[in-house]
Design an enzyme around this catalytic site. Sequence first.
Site, PDB file in Angstrom:
ATOM      1  N   ASP A   1       0.602  -1.352  -0.038  1.00  0.00           N
ATOM      2  CA  ASP A   1       0.023  -0.150  -0.130  1.00  0.00           C
ATOM      3  C   ASP A   1       0.954   1.341  -0.127  1.00  0.00           C
ATOM      4  O   ASP A   1       0.359   2.285  -0.544  1.00  0.00           O
ATOM      5  CB  ASP A   1      -0.982  -0.002   1.155  1.00  0.00           C
ATOM      6  CG  ASP A   1      -0.366  -0.412   2.518  1.00  0.00           C
ATOM      7  OD1 ASP A   1       1.054  -0.420   2.649  1.00  0.00           O
ATOM      8  OD2 ASP A   1      -1.207  -0.228   3.419  1.00  0.00           O
TER       9      ASP A   1
ATOM     10  N   ASP B   1       3.255   1.235  13.521  1.00  0.00           N
ATOM     11  CA  ASP B   1       2.667   0.007  13.708  1.00  0.00           C
ATOM     12  C   ASP B   1       3.444  -1.231  14.484  1.00  0.00           C
ATOM     13  O   ASP B   1       2.877  -2.238  14.937  1.00  0.00           O
ATOM     14  CB  ASP B   1       2.165  -0.709  12.501  1.00  0.00           C
ATOM     15  CG  ASP B   1       1.081   0.293  11.469  1.00  0.00           C
ATOM     16  OD1 ASP B   1       0.491   0.879  12.369  1.00  0.00           O
ATOM     17  OD2 ASP B   1       1.174   0.211  10.560  1.00  0.00           O
TER      18      ASP B   1
END
Length: 734
Positions: free
Chosen positions: A73, A451
Amino acid sequence: MSTFHLSRRSVLAGTAVAAAAVSLPLTQGRAQAAATPATSGYRWRNAVQGGTGFITGVLFHPSVRGLAYLRTDIGGAYRWDERTGRWIPLTDHLGWDDWNLLGVEAIAVDPAHPNRVYLSLGTYTQSWAGNGAVLRSEDRGATWRRTDLTVKLGANEDGRGCGERLLVDPRDSDTLWLGTRHDGLLKSTDRGVTWKAVSFPATPGATGQGITLLVAAGRNVYAGWGDSDGTAGKPNLYRTSDGTTWEAVPGQPTGTAAKVPVRAAYDRHTRELYVTYADAPGPNGQSDGSVHKLRTATGKWSEVTPVKPGGATGDGGTDSFGYGGVAVDARDPGTVVVSTNNRWSLVDTLYRTTDGGRSWTSLKDKAVLDVSETPYLKWGGDKPKFGWWIQAVGLDPYDSRHVVYGTGATLYGTRDLKRWAPQIRGVEEASVRQLISPPSGEAHLLSGSGDIGVMYHERLTASPSRGMASNPVFGTATGLSLAPAEPSYVVRAGWGDHGNGAFSNDGGRTWAPFTAQPDVARSAPGPIATNADGSVLLWSFGTANPAYRSADNGAGWSEVTSFPKGAVPVADPVDPTRFYAFDTTTGTLYASTDSGRTFTARATGLNSGDTEFQLVAAPGRSGDLWLSLKWNGLYRSTDGGATFTKVASCRASYTLGFGRAAEGASYPAVYMVGATETVTAVYRSDDEAKSWTRINDDRHQWGWIGAAITGDPRVHGRVYIATNGRGVQYGEPA
């Protein structure tokens, strides 16, 4: 795992949607061979973490054994190299101005021409993001030619796991189709050089999904539509048999469980098209879904959903999820693999059928996961999960038992449908925010990322053996700081469920949470700094909150009302009584000489109002400060921030760091992402920024690299760069 980027959307209409093509980086008309290395002769590699981001698509080539492509992404595309067992990055040549093209919306290959591959690129559709582009290659991505579009693509937006949205027409290799989110369907008849909008029976809506998939079924092309509400009379699957006229597919499923067609795959043996559906495009927000197949010869639809969402989980909850990936076995008719997605309670799985969907087996149930190569996948626990955000599924057309699937953090693969391990070598997708290279100890690098928190890199060539820093485990790291006089002492901050700050007394190998933390830390953890000897901590919590100070290793905290809200605390590397902070709203440098208890204004008028900057202190020197003010240049203070002088050799500076001095030099090497003239690149100076040498080259640019850079204090010439989607890049003189 979704890695957050500079998060920012627009609707671009229009009918003529392509312009002149340009090569990368040459002009239209000839492909480029390998770019000439930088004159400094640097060698660039990834510091291995192993995956660390959302794999949005994986595609085996139908005509070539061992050839596959992968997309992410925000971190570009890759090609699988069977000989070395590694993924080869294909888009590292995209530079600073093209940062929005590091998100890959779709991949297409040509079954009739194995060396051809196409990418549609564009990370965001917001107004501040650039338009999309299509890259085309005749040599499997070794070289590219590029066409800039006049529409935007959204590879890091909702629906990024759908697709593929790019397709070579099954009847004509010169014809390509490209589905967009806001601008309908585009078509090229010259192998992707130019594009035009074509008539399509559905009208783009506000969801930003548009065409979710394009797939060939025999000589027909099918298109999924994500802006329908799934009710009768509003179809979401269309097809063309002549390449001109599109029609809704008769008899298609309707209802919430079939609202969005996510992915599709065609079994050429049985002439059946399998389609996965969900009530939302994903990867988040799905709670219902289904799987259907269409017998294309007769038009008959059948529901073949393995397990319908909505059942009980056994703990009082509801088993809600959608369906995502789908792949058919090119060698065995009726053998299909589909994935669930967003199934948090019972954990996502793959279902496999060998009888066309009459019966299914969950591959998770007997799976043995080996994550020894990437230990962070245990997420601070004892066992890894089978996966989440599974929308990319691939089935090797030459090996029926070779199945791969992407997750939010890795790509798992198996060769026997039982034993699974990450098949991720070469893929590095972390969005890195902080870097420290300690002056001593086992590890040459500590990194803090979105993350995946903080990692201790005892080796640069293998994923950290301890995985993510635990006790507590962070999702996104917000701060990382080392005490120069006591380099074994390190502190970190970040988003976590069991504490937001921690310290280490062994250089970052092991951690312990602060005994206490300010109440605001849970909702707004920000950057943190330790002073030179580790006796004082300063923690910042955004523009709405005061900073806090601790003089007892995080056991107690007190407000520092004079600290500029939202600023990043910077400790003097020599004097433990000094801290610094730059207030972007007023362009003022603040300093403390009482160990962070109070701050007073010093230099003023330094680019007021710009929220992106970097203030760093030169190692081994007190009061030697460098301020990167983006396109406003680089400034230096040698008097603790009382005055600043603009560095004449630098036109723009985005991030700055220091490393071991060159032989015979008295000042540390200075590393910068910036520009001395017009090109934003990576530079090194061995003479206190009087002159600079570019040390990256046109093949190694990695899009936006403005978060952090640091040299190695033990190895002259070695530099570490934080990228937004390509992990930590490190370079050394060849």
